[in-house]
Design an enzyme around this catalytic site. Structure first.
Site, mmCIF file in Angstrom:
data_model
loop_
_atom_site.group_PDB
_atom_site.id
_atom_site.type_symbol
_atom_site.label_atom_id
_atom_site.label_comp_id
_atom_site.label_asym_id
_atom_site.label_seq_id
_atom_site.Cartn_x
_atom_site.Cartn_y
_atom_site.Cartn_z
ATOM 1 N N THR A 84 0.856 -1.183 0.000
ATOM 2 C CA THR A 84 0.000 0.000 0.000
ATOM 3 C C THR A 84 0.892 1.233 0.000
ATOM 4 O OG1 THR A 84 -0.038 0.071 2.394
ATOM 5 C CG2 THR A 84 -1.841 -1.074 1.331
ATOM 6 N N GLU B 10 -5.902 -3.717 1.438
ATOM 7 C CA GLU B 10 -5.914 -4.673 2.551
ATOM 8 C C GLU B 10 -7.170 -5.547 2.553
ATOM 9 O OE1 GLU B 10 -5.108 -1.505 2.712
ATOM 10 O OE2 GLU B 10 -3.641 -1.062 4.266
ATOM 11 N N LYS C 44 -10.853 19.620 11.678
ATOM 12 C CA LYS C 44 -11.439 19.919 12.983
ATOM 13 C C LYS C 44 -11.459 21.421 13.168
ATOM 14 C CE LYS C 44 -12.509 18.213 17.198
ATOM 15 N NZ LYS C 44 -12.413 17.127 18.117
ATOM 16 N N TRP D 284 -16.338 18.692 13.467
ATOM 17 C CA TRP D 284 -15.674 17.974 12.384
ATOM 18 C C TRP D 284 -16.267 18.403 11.046
ATOM 19 C CZ3 TRP D 284 -11.350 15.647 13.395
ATOM 20 C CH2 TRP D 284 -11.125 15.054 14.646
HETATM 21 P P1 AMP Z 1 -6.124 1.723 -1.754
HETATM 22 O O1 AMP Z 1 -5.673 0.687 -0.826
HETATM 23 O O2 AMP Z 1 -5.033 2.442 -2.461
HETATM 24 O O3 AMP Z 1 -7.154 1.218 -2.702
HETATM 25 O O4 AMP Z 1 -6.827 2.866 -0.886
HETATM 26 C C1 AMP Z 1 -7.889 2.578 -0.038
HETATM 27 C C2 AMP Z 1 -8.477 3.853 0.494
HETATM 28 O O5 AMP Z 1 -9.082 4.609 -0.557
HETATM 29 C C3 AMP Z 1 -9.589 3.633 1.483
HETATM 30 O O6 AMP Z 1 -9.094 3.378 2.779
HETATM 31 C C4 AMP Z 1 -10.356 4.947 1.407
HETATM 32 O O7 AMP Z 1 -9.736 5.952 2.187
HETATM 33 C C5 AMP Z 1 -10.218 5.313 -0.054
HETATM 34 N N1 AMP Z 1 -11.409 4.908 -0.790
HETATM 35 C C6 AMP Z 1 -11.590 3.785 -1.509
HETATM 36 N N2 AMP Z 1 -12.810 3.776 -2.077
HETATM 37 C C7 AMP Z 1 -13.436 4.917 -1.707
HETATM 38 C C8 AMP Z 1 -14.717 5.509 -1.955
HETATM 39 N N3 AMP Z 1 -15.598 4.929 -2.748
HETATM 40 N N4 AMP Z 1 -14.983 6.691 -1.382
HETATM 41 C C9 AMP Z 1 -14.093 7.313 -0.579
HETATM 42 N N5 AMP Z 1 -12.869 6.827 -0.317
HETATM 43 C C10 AMP Z 1 -12.541 5.641 -0.869
#
Ligand code: AMP
Length: 554
Positions: free
Chosen positions: A196, A341, A451, A456
């Site tokens: 990641t 993850e 914040k 928030w």
């Molecule tokens: P990744 O592991 O690079 O796919 O990133 C995952 C992160 O992307 C998640 O923990 C969220 O913070 C963000 N994320 C994924 N899908 C969405 C969504 N539909 N809306 C908002 N945030 C998202």
């Protein structure tokens, strides 16, 4: 005493081998294709794919790859990459997809941390590996896949071609004897790994087991999930290094769907052209890609209405985008949330049957949320005090998940133990509410919440609202320091090409829609919002850029 009753079903290992062999037998006539810039699509059949994948397994055997070895790919989306997706795990090795857009420092760390022994690299991406190969002692073999001249990562004028003496993919395949008998694997064996792109500290490795991918594929194909089937024509635009392209190449192959790979550096025009010409039915990508596609369809009038489902996620999709694609493009978007993850599927925003009769406005309000949890995943929202919050659509907390395709531990990373709770849940770091219907709405990443004076403010809320303004292309909202309120929102806005936009128009647009304290004090106009290596808004860069920008309002 009665006869044994429990455990009378086979303990059949859930491995990718079963999917591959079934597809090979059933779908030999179906098509796989890769876009080649300036040339017609490369096309071949599932029968060709299966034979080449067996040969590739022969190559791996000849290269001395053993069970558990990490075999990396540094490649665009292509049929070759798909062959690697299958040959590596089916041989008992671990498919490690590398993100070539990461910094040289991160990529070096990742290769060394994973201990990759072989790297398959596209010739167009070679400069990225050339720059770091001396710092990656575990890599003993590099195989080049000729997909075109160097085009990624090299400085202009400093692009280097891959050395001619490195082994070449097609030549190795030609020379290898195909593997006809796959090794027997356990379902808990590692099949793949993906790091990641963390915002703090080093990237962290996620290792997918065969079992996790197997169950995830089944769940992802379900009608109430991505609803994939053999009849679909899938276009792969999500990079195959980003959470296994959301696992769709595995699921698509499992089903025997027609699959088209985006090839090197696909642009919005390529996506539209391919979708129109090939009658694509299913194509996912992050919102920034669809924002660009929308502009192009508006300007040039592509017919991409064959698309029945656009899963959109990775970051929040503005409601205005869903509405535009329904009404102007004729292609339906489905908002989804997940993480590397989580293999990556967590939630999907599908309307329940009885919601279809609701007023349109209410339907879009539901579809703009990230959706309800997938079958197979448990989800709870936990507040700062460690208590589970009620599903009332207002109470916020961190999303925690557990399930058969959710990470249990990062690879060799004891420092990250705090991401897992004592009672066996994964702490996602995403903050959300859940409404009484079970629809999750992501408020923010913990670190992106603003914040202000004890309240928030959800940056996602404000930015998706701003993106509903007809003159706006992209918007990202960040916190800037404030002496009295601690933090205040700053909106970074990119106007659509050719329009004149005054910052004041954004504030006027937001005023009736937002609480007064959530209104950005300042709107700055930018040419583009910086993007991460997987195409999300890069708020880290924006925060850095506006670090010294104290909010104007007192
Ligand atoms: P990744 O592991 O690079 O796919 O990133 C995952 C992160 O992307 C998640 O923990 C969220 O913070 C963000 N994320 C994924 N899908 C969405 C969504 N539909 N809306 C908002 N945030 C998202």
């Amino acid at each position: 005493m009665s006869a044994p009753l429990d455990d009378l079903m086979m303990d059949y290992p859930l491995t990718l081998t079963q999917f591959f062999e079934r597809s090979r037998r059933l779908f030999g006539k179906k098509t796989l294709a890769t876009r080649r810039p300036g040339q017609p699509l490369f096309r071949y059949t599932y029968a060709d794919f299966a034979e080449r994948t067996r040969r590739l397994a022969g190559v791996l055997r000849d290269l001395g790859v053993r069970k558990g070895d990490r075999v990396a790919t540094l490649a665009w989306n292509s049929h070759r990459h798909l062959e690697l997706y299958w040959a590596i795990p089916l041989s008992g090795a671990v498919l490690h997809t590398l993100n070539f857009r990461l910094s040289a420092q991160d990529l070096t760390y990742i290769i060394n941390h994973a201990g990759d022994s072989v790297v398959f690299v596209d010739s167009s991406v070679w400069p990225v590996l050339a720059a770091i190969r001396d710092r990656c002692p575990s890599v003993r073999t590099i195989v080049v896949m000729h997909d075109g001249p160097p085009s990624v990562g090299g400085q202009a004028g400093a692009e280097v071609a891959a050395p001619a003496d490195l082994p070449e993919y097609e030549a190795l395949l030609e020379a290898a004897a195909p593997v006809r008998e796959w090794p027997t694997l356990g379902e808990r064996d590692a099949a793949g790994m993906c790091y990641t792109s963390g915002t703090t500290g080093h990237p962290k490795g996620v290792v997918y087991t065969h079992r996790a991918l197997y169950i995830h594929c089944l769940a992802q194909a379900m009608t109430d999930s991505f609803g994939l089937s053999e009849t679909d024509v899938i276009l792969h635009i999500v990079p195959m290094f980003h959470a296994n392209a959301w696992c769709v190449p595995f699921t698509g192959t499992m089903l025997g769907a027609t699959q088209i790979f985006g090839g090197p550096n696909p642009q919005p025009r390529d996506i539209c052209g391919l979708a129109q010409a090939e009658k694509v039915t299913f194509v996912g990508a992050v919102p920034t890609v669809w924002i660009a596609v929308k502009e192009l369809v508006d300007e040039e009038g592509y017919d991409i209405s064959s698309i029945r489902c656009i899963p959109i996620g990775g970051s929040a999709a503005p409601r205005s985008l869903l509405e535009h694609f329904d009404k102007q493009v004729g292609a339906s978007m489905m908002h989804a949330w997940g993480m590397t993850e989580m293999s990556p599927l967590g939630t999907l925003s599908r309307l329940k049957s009885y919601m279809r009769g609701w007023p349109e406005d209410q339907q879009y309000a539901v579809r703009a949320k990230q959706g309800y949890v997938s079958v197979g995943v448990d989800l709870r929202i936990v507040d700062d005090a460690g208590h589970e919050v009620v599903w009332d659509g207002a109470s916020m907390g961190e999303i925690q998940v557990r399930g058969p395709w959710i990470i249990r531990s990062y690879y060799d990373n004891p420092e990250s133990a705090d991401r897992f709770t004592a009672d066996g849940w994964f702490r996602t770091g995403d903050v959300a509410t859940v409404d009484p219907e079970g629809y999750v709405q992501i408020t923010d990443r913990t670190k992106d919440l603003i914040k202000s004076g004890g309240e928030w403010i959800s940056s996602i809320d404000v930015e998706t609202m701003i993106m509903g303004h007809p003159k706006v292309l992209e918007a990202a909202v960040i916190a800037v320091p404030h002496p009295r309120w601690v933090e205040r929102p700053l909106a970074c806005v990119v106007p659509r090409p050719g329009v004149t936009l005054e910052p004041r128009e954004i504030v006027d647009y937001l005023r009736p829609r937002l609480a007064k304290w959530a209104l950005p004090d300042e709107v700055v106009l930018l040419d583009a919002v910086p993007k991460t290596s997987v195409g999300k808004f890069d708020k880290k860069v924006l925060r850095e850029r506006f670090r010294d920008r104290a909010s104007k309002e007192s």
